[in-house]
Write a protein that holds these residues in place. Sequence first.
Motif, PDB file in Angstrom:
ATOM      1  N   TYR A 158       0.831  -1.206   0.000  1.00 32.39           N
ATOM      2  CA  TYR A 158       0.000   0.000   0.000  1.00 32.39           C
ATOM      3  C   TYR A 158       0.863   1.252   0.000  1.00 32.39           C
ATOM      4  O   TYR A 158       0.635   2.185  -0.770  1.00 32.39           O
ATOM      5  N   LEU A 159       1.843   1.240   0.894  1.00 32.52           N
ATOM      6  CA  LEU A 159       2.688   2.428   1.065  1.00 32.52           C
ATOM      7  C   LEU A 159       3.404   2.769  -0.237  1.00 32.52           C
ATOM      8  O   LEU A 159       3.410   3.934  -0.661  1.00 32.52           O
ATOM      9  N   ILE A 160       3.964   1.752  -0.886  1.00 30.24           N
ATOM     10  CA  ILE A 160       4.702   1.987  -2.140  1.00 30.24           C
ATOM     11  C   ILE A 160       3.787   2.673  -3.156  1.00 30.24           C
ATOM     12  O   ILE A 160       4.153   3.675  -3.772  1.00 30.24           O
ATOM     13  N   HIS A 161       2.580   2.140  -3.308  1.00 32.13           N
ATOM     14  CA  HIS A 161       1.695   2.680  -4.340  1.00 32.13           C
ATOM     15  C   HIS A 161       1.121   4.034  -3.960  1.00 32.13           C
ATOM     16  O   HIS A 161       0.887   4.873  -4.830  1.00 32.13           O
ATOM     17  N   LEU A 162       0.929   4.265  -2.663  1.00 32.35           N
ATOM     18  CA  LEU A 162       0.444   5.585  -2.249  1.00 32.35           C
ATOM     19  C   LEU A 162       1.514   6.651  -2.476  1.00 32.35           C
ATOM     20  O   LEU A 162       1.213   7.762  -2.918  1.00 32.35           O
ATOM     21  N   ILE A 163       2.756   6.288  -2.194  1.00 31.18           N
ATOM     22  CA  ILE A 163       3.839   7.260  -2.397  1.00 31.18           C
ATOM     23  C   ILE A 163       4.017   7.562  -3.888  1.00 31.18           C
ATOM     24  O   ILE A 163       4.136   8.728  -4.283  1.00 31.18           O
ATOM     25  N   THR A 164       3.997   6.518  -4.722  1.00 23.94           N
ATOM     26  CA  THR A 164       4.156   6.785  -6.166  1.00 23.94           C
ATOM     27  C   THR A 164       2.951   7.571  -6.692  1.00 23.94           C
ATOM     28  O   THR A 164       3.101   8.424  -7.570  1.00 23.94           O
ATOM     29  N   GLY A 165       1.779   7.322  -6.117  1.00 21.56           N
ATOM     30  CA  GLY A 165       0.591   8.098  -6.490  1.00 21.56           C
ATOM     31  C   GLY A 165       0.745   9.552  -6.095  1.00 21.56           C
ATOM     32  O   GLY A 165       0.402  10.460  -6.859  1.00 21.56           O
ATOM     33  N   PHE A 166       1.294   9.783  -4.915  1.00 19.44           N
ATOM     34  CA  PHE A 166       1.527  11.151  -4.436  1.00 19.44           C
ATOM     35  C   PHE A 166       2.523  11.875  -5.352  1.00 19.44           C
ATOM     36  O   PHE A 166       2.313  13.038  -5.723  1.00 19.44           O
ATOM     37  N   VAL A 167       3.585  11.161  -5.732  1.00 23.49           N
ATOM     38  CA  VAL A 167       4.602  11.775  -6.607  1.00 23.49           C
ATOM     39  C   VAL A 167       3.992  12.118  -7.967  1.00 23.49           C
ATOM     40  O   VAL A 167       4.207  13.216  -8.502  1.00 23.49           O
ATOM     41  N   SER A 168       3.190  11.209  -8.521  1.00 23.75           N
ATOM     42  CA  SER A 168       2.596  11.499  -9.831  1.00 23.75           C
ATOM     43  C   SER A 168       1.587  12.642  -9.732  1.00 23.75           C
ATOM     44  O   SER A 168       1.505  13.482 -10.633  1.00 23.75           O
ATOM     45  N   ALA A 169       0.850  12.716  -8.611  1.00 18.80           N
ATOM     46  CA  ALA A 169      -0.078  13.838  -8.419  1.00 18.80           C
ATOM     47  C   ALA A 169       0.701  15.152  -8.318  1.00 18.80           C
ATOM     48  O   ALA A 169       0.279  16.183  -8.873  1.00 18.80           O
ATOM     49  N   SER A 170       1.838  15.094  -7.652  1.00 22.86           N
ATOM     50  CA  SER A 170       2.660  16.299  -7.517  1.00 22.86           C
ATOM     51  C   SER A 170       3.138  16.784  -8.880  1.00 22.86           C
ATOM     52  O   SER A 170       3.104  17.982  -9.183  1.00 22.86           O
ATOM     53  N   LEU A 171       3.572  15.831  -9.713  1.00 20.41           N
ATOM     54  CA  LEU A 171       4.056  16.203 -11.052  1.00 20.41           C
ATOM     55  C   LEU A 171       2.935  16.825 -11.879  1.00 20.41           C
ATOM     56  O   LEU A 171       3.153  17.799 -12.603  1.00 20.41           O
ATOM     57  N   GLY A 172       1.747  16.255 -11.747  1.00 23.68           N
ATOM     58  CA  GLY A 172       0.604  16.795 -12.496  1.00 23.68           C
ATOM     59  C   GLY A 172       0.192  18.167 -12.003  1.00 23.68           C
ATOM     60  O   GLY A 172      -0.178  19.039 -12.788  1.00 23.68           O
ATOM     61  N   SER A 173       0.308  18.377 -10.700  1.00 24.46           N
ATOM     62  CA  SER A 173      -0.184  19.638 -10.133  1.00 24.46           C
ATOM     63  C   SER A 173       0.749  20.818 -10.382  1.00 24.46           C
ATOM     64  O   SER A 173       0.304  21.958 -10.455  1.00 24.46           O
ATOM     65  N   VAL A 174       2.058  20.564 -10.504  1.00 22.43           N
ATOM     66  CA  VAL A 174       2.990  21.691 -10.701  1.00 22.43           C
ATOM     67  C   VAL A 174       3.149  22.066 -12.173  1.00 22.43           C
ATOM     68  O   VAL A 174       3.742  23.114 -12.479  1.00 22.43           O
ATOM     69  N   ALA A 175       2.630  21.232 -13.064  1.00 18.47           N
ATOM     70  CA  ALA A 175       2.862  21.489 -14.491  1.00 18.47           C
ATOM     71  C   ALA A 175       2.313  22.849 -14.935  1.00 18.47           C
ATOM     72  O   ALA A 175       3.023  23.633 -15.584  1.00 18.47           O
ATOM     73  N   LEU A 176       1.078  23.134 -14.565  1.00 17.36           N
ATOM     74  CA  LEU A 176       0.463  24.390 -15.021  1.00 17.36           C
ATOM     75  C   LEU A 176       1.103  25.627 -14.375  1.00 17.36           C
ATOM     76  O   LEU A 176       1.498  26.548 -15.105  1.00 17.36           O
ATOM     77  N   PRO A 177       1.234  25.666 -13.032  1.00 15.53           N
ATOM     78  CA  PRO A 177       1.907  26.829 -12.443  1.00 15.53           C
ATOM     79  C   PRO A 177       3.314  27.035 -13.013  1.00 15.53           C
ATOM     80  O   PRO A 177       3.744  28.178 -13.213  1.00 15.53           O
ATOM     81  N   ALA A 178       4.028  25.952 -13.293  1.00 17.84           N
ATOM     82  CA  ALA A 178       5.379  26.068 -13.859  1.00 17.84           C
ATOM     83  C   ALA A 178       5.323  26.687 -15.242  1.00 17.84           C
ATOM     84  O   ALA A 178       6.132  27.568 -15.592  1.00 17.84           O
ATOM     85  N   LEU A 179       4.342  26.262 -16.019  1.00 21.05           N
ATOM     86  CA  LEU A 179       4.189  26.790 -17.387  1.00 21.05           C
ATOM     87  C   LEU A 179       3.832  28.275 -17.347  1.00 21.05           C
ATOM     88  O   LEU A 179       4.377  29.080 -18.116  1.00 21.05           O
ATOM     89  N   LEU A 180       2.956  28.635 -16.419  1.00 20.99           N
ATOM     90  CA  LEU A 180       2.521  30.033 -16.323  1.00 20.99           C
ATOM     91  C   LEU A 180       3.636  30.956 -15.825  1.00 20.99           C
ATOM     92  O   LEU A 180       3.640  32.138 -16.116  1.00 20.99           O
ATOM     93  N   SER A 181       4.558  30.399 -15.066  1.00 21.64           N
ATOM     94  CA  SER A 181       5.690  31.225 -14.614  1.00 21.64           C
ATOM     95  C   SER A 181       6.845  31.175 -15.614  1.00 21.64           C
ATOM     96  O   SER A 181       7.973  31.504 -15.283  1.00 21.64           O
ATOM     97  N   LYS A 182       6.535  30.740 -16.835  1.00 22.60           N
ATOM     98  CA  LYS A 182       7.483  30.655 -17.958  1.00 22.60           C
ATOM     99  C   LYS A 182       8.668  29.734 -17.651  1.00 22.60           C
ATOM    100  O   LYS A 182       9.745  29.890 -18.196  1.00 22.60           O
ATOM    101  N   ASN A 183       8.439  28.822 -16.750  1.00 21.99           N
ATOM    102  CA  ASN A 183       9.478  27.848 -16.432  1.00 21.99           C
ATOM    103  C   ASN A 183       9.224  26.605 -17.298  1.00 21.99           C
ATOM    104  O   ASN A 183       8.709  25.598 -16.826  1.00 21.99           O
ATOM    105  N   PHE A 184       9.574  26.726 -18.567  1.00 25.53           N
ATOM    106  CA  PHE A 184       9.227  25.662 -19.513  1.00 25.53           C
ATOM    107  C   PHE A 184      10.003  24.372 -19.249  1.00 25.53           C
ATOM    108  O   PHE A 184       9.547  23.288 -19.571  1.00 25.53           O
ATOM    109  N   ILE A 185      11.171  24.530 -18.671  1.00 28.72           N
ATOM    110  CA  ILE A 185      11.980  23.328 -18.394  1.00 28.72           C
ATOM    111  C   ILE A 185      11.273  22.444 -17.361  1.00 28.72           C
ATOM    112  O   ILE A 185      11.317  21.224 -17.430  1.00 28.72           O
ATOM    113  N   ALA A 186      10.583  23.097 -16.416  1.00 28.29           N
ATOM    114  CA  ALA A 186       9.907  22.329 -15.361  1.00 28.29           C
ATOM    115  C   ALA A 186       8.839  21.408 -15.936  1.00 28.29           C
ATOM    116  O   ALA A 186       8.540  20.354 -15.365  1.00 28.29           O
TER     117      ALA A 186
END
Lengths: 302, 68
Positions: free
Chosen positions: A44-72
Amino acid sequence: MPGKEFLAASDLNIIITAILIGTFARIITLKEDFRQYPSYPNGYLIHLITGFVSASLGSVALPALLSKNFIAVTFLSLAIQQFRDVRKMEKESLMDLEETEYTYRGKAYIDGIAKTFEARNYFSLVVALVTSITIKIVPFKGWVGIIIGIAVGLLLLFLLVRISKGKTIGDIAQVKTGKIEVKGSELFVDGMFITNQLGSDQAQKLFKEEGMAVVITPNENHFRINLENFGQRQAVLFEATRTLGLKRYHFTRRDFENGKVVVALVPIKKDMDAFIEVVKKCPLLESVKKPNSVMKTNLKGR
Amino acid sequence: MGRESKINPKYDILAVITLNKDRVLSGKPLTLLAQNEEEQKEMTADIAKALKAEIVRMKTNDFLIIRE
């Protein structure tokens, strides 16, 4: 501090909300069902952590793009790699366990399980991404915007779960109790020959007294393609022995004339209803699925 | 027992226990001659237990001990 840029509070709200909804998506899809997998805390822990990491990647994509941080944004490609690793990890883990189970899961079933785990990480990423986009673009700010974002994220999760839900044996076939007959050293179920490996008196007595069998009859002739697949039968047998345990002997046999498939075994827990239920609920493997409508379609124009 | 472990399971014949001395031939599987049916069953069961193998009774009343 001069030269340093901090996140705006509104962006922080977007990111945190999206992470929470994305992680929630993984928690919801990490259900412990009748297959009892994963049924251990570390899994459970392994999959919850990987789920958290993937959610984090999805959530920062737009703010990163809007701050012109295209590399992010290239972090998304990192996510793909990470999910592939999840699939690989799951596959390796299940393959390592093969020798310790009552029967083999089989490569086809393991492949399906591993792909499902990978796909569910995409759920987290997509739900988090869509949640963050929604909060950003709705004209309402503050709590109203966040609530709308959460609602859209949850709606998307509901749709994704619905779309990705596969069929089961019970959807394409009838599963009924099979009548066991032991004639000398031969085993028959509903008159079908299964094996002649019951050579000893003890084996014959054991199967007569404690043996159980089900007969799977496909609803349509073309469903035989799925049911008779070796990987599919192996998955059925695995689920049956995992649920009921296995004292000794397990067999599956196909009847080539009418497409019936027989599963016979001597379980630890003699529960016929559970046997039928688990066979009915056994998932149809993705690698085996051959939609009849597609098979009939004249795609090439010939 | 492991019919499902492979698509084409490969069984080895570990031993043949017969009552007919004419069928005791040289070859890879151990072939034993029993004096009577009871002895034949006992010998078969003992070997199968020790080797964790399966027993097949042929229509000729010979016993095969096989394992995948």
